[in-house]
Design an enzyme around this catalytic site. Structure first.
Site, PDB file in Angstrom:
ATOM      1  N   GLU A 238      10.370  -5.909  -4.779  1.00 31.52           N
ATOM      2  CA  GLU A 238       9.146  -6.573  -4.019  1.00 31.52           C
ATOM      3  C   GLU A 238       9.573  -7.891  -4.031  1.00 31.52           C
ATOM      4  O   GLU A 238      10.136  -8.569  -5.025  1.00 31.52           O
ATOM      5  CB  GLU A 238       7.724  -6.320  -4.717  1.00 31.52           C
ATOM      6  CG  GLU A 238       6.701  -7.228  -4.614  1.00 31.52           C
ATOM      7  CD  GLU A 238       6.288  -7.305  -3.144  1.00 31.52           C
ATOM      8  OE1 GLU A 238       6.184  -6.014  -2.422  1.00 31.52           O
ATOM      9  OE2 GLU A 238       6.018  -8.555  -2.627  1.00 31.52           O
ATOM     10  N   ALA A 239       9.214  -8.826  -2.889  1.00 31.31           N
ATOM     11  CA  ALA A 239       9.444 -10.030  -2.820  1.00 31.31           C
ATOM     12  C   ALA A 239       8.436 -11.247  -3.708  1.00 31.31           C
ATOM     13  O   ALA A 239       8.863 -11.925  -4.157  1.00 31.31           O
ATOM     14  CB  ALA A 239       9.260 -10.632  -1.479  1.00 31.31           C
TER      15      ALA A 239
ATOM     16  N   SER B 189       0.678  -1.221  -0.027  1.00 29.97           N
ATOM     17  CA  SER B 189      -0.051  -0.144  -0.048  1.00 29.97           C
ATOM     18  C   SER B 189       0.906   1.362  -0.157  1.00 29.97           C
ATOM     19  O   SER B 189       0.642   2.199  -0.919  1.00 29.97           O
ATOM     20  CB  SER B 189      -0.777  -0.049   1.311  1.00 29.97           C
ATOM     21  OG  SER B 189      -1.694  -1.142   1.192  1.00 29.97           O
ATOM     22  N   ALA B 190       1.766   1.213   0.933  1.00 35.72           N
ATOM     23  CA  ALA B 190       2.772   2.612   1.195  1.00 35.72           C
ATOM     24  C   ALA B 190       3.722   2.829  -0.094  1.00 35.72           C
ATOM     25  O   ALA B 190       3.813   3.714  -0.486  1.00 35.72           O
ATOM     26  CB  ALA B 190       3.373   2.507   2.405  1.00 35.72           C
TER      27      ALA B 190
ATOM     28  N   HIS C 104      -4.749  -5.876  11.233  1.00 30.99           N
ATOM     29  CA  HIS C 104      -4.181  -4.449  11.031  1.00 30.99           C
ATOM     30  C   HIS C 104      -3.044  -4.314  12.065  1.00 30.99           C
ATOM     31  O   HIS C 104      -2.999  -3.141  12.877  1.00 30.99           O
ATOM     32  CB  HIS C 104      -5.514  -3.594  11.638  1.00 30.99           C
ATOM     33  CG  HIS C 104      -6.699  -3.417  10.910  1.00 30.99           C
ATOM     34  ND1 HIS C 104      -7.606  -2.988  11.486  1.00 30.99           N
ATOM     35  CD2 HIS C 104      -6.861  -3.710   9.411  1.00 30.99           C
ATOM     36  CE1 HIS C 104      -8.954  -3.264  10.456  1.00 30.99           C
ATOM     37  NE2 HIS C 104      -8.205  -3.732   9.362  1.00 30.99           N
TER      38      HIS C 104
END
Ligand code: FAD
Length: 552
Positions: A42-43, A21-22, A481
């Site tokens: 990114e993995a 998201s970030a 969350h």
């Protein structure tokens, strides 16, 4: 996919680790004026699975192993030693691709509490323009506080199920206020749920932010590449990230800054592995200390939840759709047109309420669910394996309990040990017990009672405190969350304060390194947290660009 010929060393102005998201938002903002070269690593991979964009697909993708880090908590003492499944997206778009898409900004009191810790720039009034700039909201906005032209579509749910109005009657009868927009001036009350949906499809961080950025020549996405450690020069500057892809080692070098956006479990793990964390823990694992930062991995907060389910009298729309022939048709329709029953998001409404008097803001959030989540696809003419139901999920959105993330070894292949510690604080047990009681009471109100044939889970009304607590221990979970594990803290003695990062999200004790994701949130946000994660990233982008432009 990254080209197979990624060189051993890659150079950029900014290296962003984690396309969640970030990270996706950051890459868009940092690359927009074309001046800076940005590499995003990114993995996971970039997938084109239609189930990732169809709202009904959430039921499958949120736990699909190929999209998931599939963490498990340590045995949790407060909930009978159970180990919780802790999903985290492991793909381009990160958790934004597997989440339930609820859009909740949080309460103004949340951000004012951050500012009150001594963190300038984070008060509700100061972050409001960031939320507005991001949103493209299509619902009612009586307070004129919403954004209408940002990249992030926010759509109000419109389920036609009579259970929604019945629930609203039950909420109103208990004294709660009907709201046109719980993301407006007032959060306490109830209203139809809002989602990051556009044209009936998920608006994840990939579609909202990354896809447009990837058209720019100054952006490079490297997928299937896992960051293992930070490269820190002898003068204390983070110069790059050591990564591995298909067994090959790569070093991504940042001329200006390295930004970690690997999420509430990934970011502390990466810092710890790089020698940034509590000195004693690192010494035990034989990791060379770069800076003693006790806050790294501490302060893990999450929202515990408990569900109360009622046997539906009339079948839910979803129970009909789960018949395989109809399911195939509904999924095809949703994929092609963005319409039909598979295009409806899974929650219908939210209620924000207080468990006790004297609280500055709601500490409970109730999600209205119109179906039994245990419903699975079934063959035609075979009855459903489980009863149809609707449910109220009570979530404690301002918990006192704190857990932690720690390494079990220096090996990047070993997942960190995660202790959520949900319901560890006595106050949390009492507040969620009250949430449970309220959910049961809503179900007993005549308006809602007309729609069910009694409780499904728990199987009978629970009255005694002891039996409710036993039910919590047996069934409470988190609502996914996790945050707070590289928390912002004010400047303090020696410049190390109590936070892992300062109010500009710079990691203490190192230069050229920031953390920008859910892990920097020092205190809980009241509601689903992705909107606040986007807000944090939007603010961070401004801070990073200001610093880069000042540097020349
Ligand atoms: C099932 C589920 C349902 C949810 N529902 C909602 C909801 O309805 N509404 C809401 O607001 N929030 C919801 N959330 C929470 C929300 O999605 C997250 O809080 C948010 O996406 C976190 O963003 P992030 O950028 O911090 O991390 P992420 O989006 O998780 O991004 C981290 C990224 O970093 C990558 N990464 C990690 N480690 C490495 C490494 N070593 N090297 C390279 N890459 C790495 C990951 O693969 C991932 O892509 C839900 C979450 C889940 C899992």
């Amino acid at each position: 996919m990254a080209p197979p010929d990624v060189p051993a060393d890659v150079e950029a102005d900014f290296v962003i680790v984690g396309a969640g998201s970030a990270g996706c938002l950051l890459v868009d903002r940092l690359s927009a004026d074309g001046r800076f070269r940005v590499v995003l690593v990114e993995a996971g991979r970039r997938w084109r699975d239609p189930l990732l964009s169809i709202p009904l697909g959430v039921g499958a993708v949120w736990k699909a192993p190929r999209y998931n880090w599939s963490y498990r908590s340590q045995p949790e003492p407060a909930i009978g030693g159970r180990r919780l499944f802790l999903p985290r997206g492991r793909l381009v778009g990160g958790s934004s691709m597997i989440n339930a898409m609820n859009h909740v900004r949080g309460n103004a009191a949340d951000f004012d509490a951050w500012a009150a810790l001594g963190l300038p720039g984070w008060s509700a009034a100061e972050v409001l323009p960031l939320f507005r700039r991001l949103e493209d909201y299509s619902g009612p906005d009586p307070d004129d506080l919403r954004g209408r032209s940002g990249p992030l579509a926010v759509t109000e749910a419109s389920h036609a199920d009579p259970v929604v109005d019945a629930a609203f009657s039950a909420f109103a009868a208990a004294g709660h206020t009907a709201l046109a927009d719980y993301n407006g001036a007032r959060q306490e009350g109830f209203g139809r749920a809002q989602f990051n949906l556009s044209g009936g499809r998920r608006l994840g961080a990939d579609r909202a932010f990354l896809s447009p950025a990837l058209r720019r020549p100054n952006v490079r996405l490297l997928t299937g590449m896992r960051a293992e450690q930070l490269e820190i020069a002898p003068d204390g500057r983070a110069t790059g990230v050591v990564c591995r892809r298909e067994g090959q080692r790569h070093v991504l070098r940042a001329g200006r800054e390295v930004v970690l956006a690997t999420g509430a479990f990934g970011s502390p793990a990466l810092l710890l592995r790089s020698g940034l964390g509590p000195a004693a823990d690192l010494a035990q694992l034989g990791i060379r200390l770069r800076a003693h930062l006790p806050a790294v991995g501490a302060n893990l907060w999450d929202h515990p939840r408990v569900a109360v389910e009622f046997r539906r009298r009339r079948p839910s729309q979803l129970s009909g759709v789960m018949r395989l022939d109809r399911l195939a048709a509904a999924l095809a329709r949703a994929a092609l047109t963005g319409r039909g029953p598979a295009s409806e998001p899974l929650a219908a409404a939210h209620l924000f309420a207080c468990s006790r008097p004297g609280l500055p803001a709601p500490n409970l959030q109730f999600l209205l669910r119109l179906f039994n989540p245990a419903l699975g696809p079934r063959l035609p003419f075979v009855p459903p394996a489980v009863s149809d139901a609707f449910g109220l999920v009570a979530c404690l959105v301002h918990p006192a309990s704190r857990g932690r993330v720690r390494l079990v070894s220096a090996d990047p292949a070993d997942p960190p040990a995660i202790e959520t510690s949900i319901l560890g604080a006595r106050q949390d047990v009492e507040d969620l017990t009250e949430g449970f009681r309220m959910a049961q009471a809503f179900g007993s109100h005549p308006a809602l009672a007309a729609h069910h044939d009694g409780p499904l889970s728990p199987s009978s009304q629970l009255v005694e405190q002891g039996e409710i607590e036993a039910f919590l221990r047996a069934s409470a979970d988190t609502i996914f969350h996790p945050a707070g594990t590289c928390a912002m803290g004010p400047d303090g003695a020696g410049g190390h304060g109590q936070g892992a990062v300062d109010s500009t999200l710079r990691v203490r004790g190192v230069r050229g390194l920031r953390v920008v994701d859910a892990s920097v949130m020092p205190l809980p946000v009241r509601g689903n947290i992705q909107a606040a994660v986007f807000m944090v990233a939007e603010k961070a982008a401004g801070l990073i660009l200001d610093a880069a432009r000042a540097q020349g």
